[in-house]
Design an enzyme around this catalytic site. Structure first.
Site, PDB file in Angstrom:
ATOM      1  N   ALA A  76      14.854 -53.191 -22.393  1.00  0.00           N
ATOM      2  CA  ALA A  76      15.693 -51.999 -22.540  1.00  0.00           C
ATOM      3  C   ALA A  76      16.857 -52.063 -21.574  1.00  0.00           C
ATOM      4  CB  ALA A  76      14.866 -50.738 -22.283  1.00  0.00           C
ATOM      5  N   ASP A  77      17.946 -51.448 -21.978  1.00  0.00           N
ATOM      6  CA  ASP A  77      19.099 -51.338 -21.091  1.00  0.00           C
ATOM      7  C   ASP A  77      19.961 -50.172 -21.548  1.00  0.00           C
ATOM      8  OD1 ASP A  77      21.273 -51.915 -19.215  1.00  0.00           O
ATOM      9  OD2 ASP A  77      20.395 -53.912 -19.104  1.00  0.00           O
TER      10      ASP A  77
END
Length: 200
Positions: A76-77
């Site tokens: 995730a980012d």
């Protein structure tokens, strides 16, 4: 009830993402991905902040999945788009102050990307966006906010935590709360059920 035997690894060092998954009752371990984020950002079109969030999430998921074929890996980012460009984490309190002052009375967008990998392959990725309307706060409030939050705000791309005093920076948010915190949680939970990591 059928037991869940699939393992999940979160390829992120974000405390907020860990807390979201823990609060949702998801069992997982953490392995921080070794990814050159700056190199990915430099190659990516800065006008496509949403696409970059997904690309970074995919790179993190793959980096960990290649070393653990059996596990499901969640990468995730989050990216922040403002004034036609990408915003990175502030490197100092002075930089954070200047950025927040520039955002005053304006809208910026947070893009939270996520990707799920298994056996060294991406099996799903997605992104969700929240529009953040910053209020016309006073300089006195800004100084008080910076003093209260300290260097902790340097770990957040927007120099704020919506779950903390940063909520006072805004007059409205158009989007999902979890997306603002850094993970499109609802789509992720759908995919974890599909993968057998969670009970359906």
């Amino acid at each position: 009830m059928t037991p869940v035997n699939e393992r999940l690894i979160l390829a992120s060092k974000s405390a907020a993402r860990r807390a979201m998954l823990e609060d949702a009752g998801v069992a997982f371990s953490v392995q921080v991905a070794d990814v050159d984020e700056d190199a990915l950002k430099n190659r990516h079109d800065p006008a496509d902040a949403a696409g970059l969030a997904v690309e970074l999430a995919r790179a993190k998921a793959l980096a960990v999945s290649r070393h653990d074929d059996d596990a499901w890996v969640l990468g995730a980012d989050q990216t922040l788009a403002f004034d036609g460009g990408l915003v990175s984490k502030a490197r100092s309190q002075v930089e954070a102050r200047d950025r927040l002052a520039a955002m005053r009375g304006r809208v910026h967008h947070l893009h939270s990307g996520a990707a799920l990998a298994h056996n060294g392959q991406i099996v799903w990725s997605g992104v969700d966006t929240a529009a953040m309307r910053v209020r016309e706060f006073s300089d006195a409030f800004l100084d008080a906010y910076l003093a209260a939050e300290g260097d902790a705000l340097l770990h957040c791309v927007g120099s704020y935590r919506l779950e903390g005093m940063g909520s006072q920076l805004f007059e409205a948010v158009d989007g999902d709360y979890f997306t603002v915190l850094g993970l499109p949680l609802w789509p992720v939970l759908v995919e974890l059920r599909r993968a057998g990591v969670l009970l359906s």
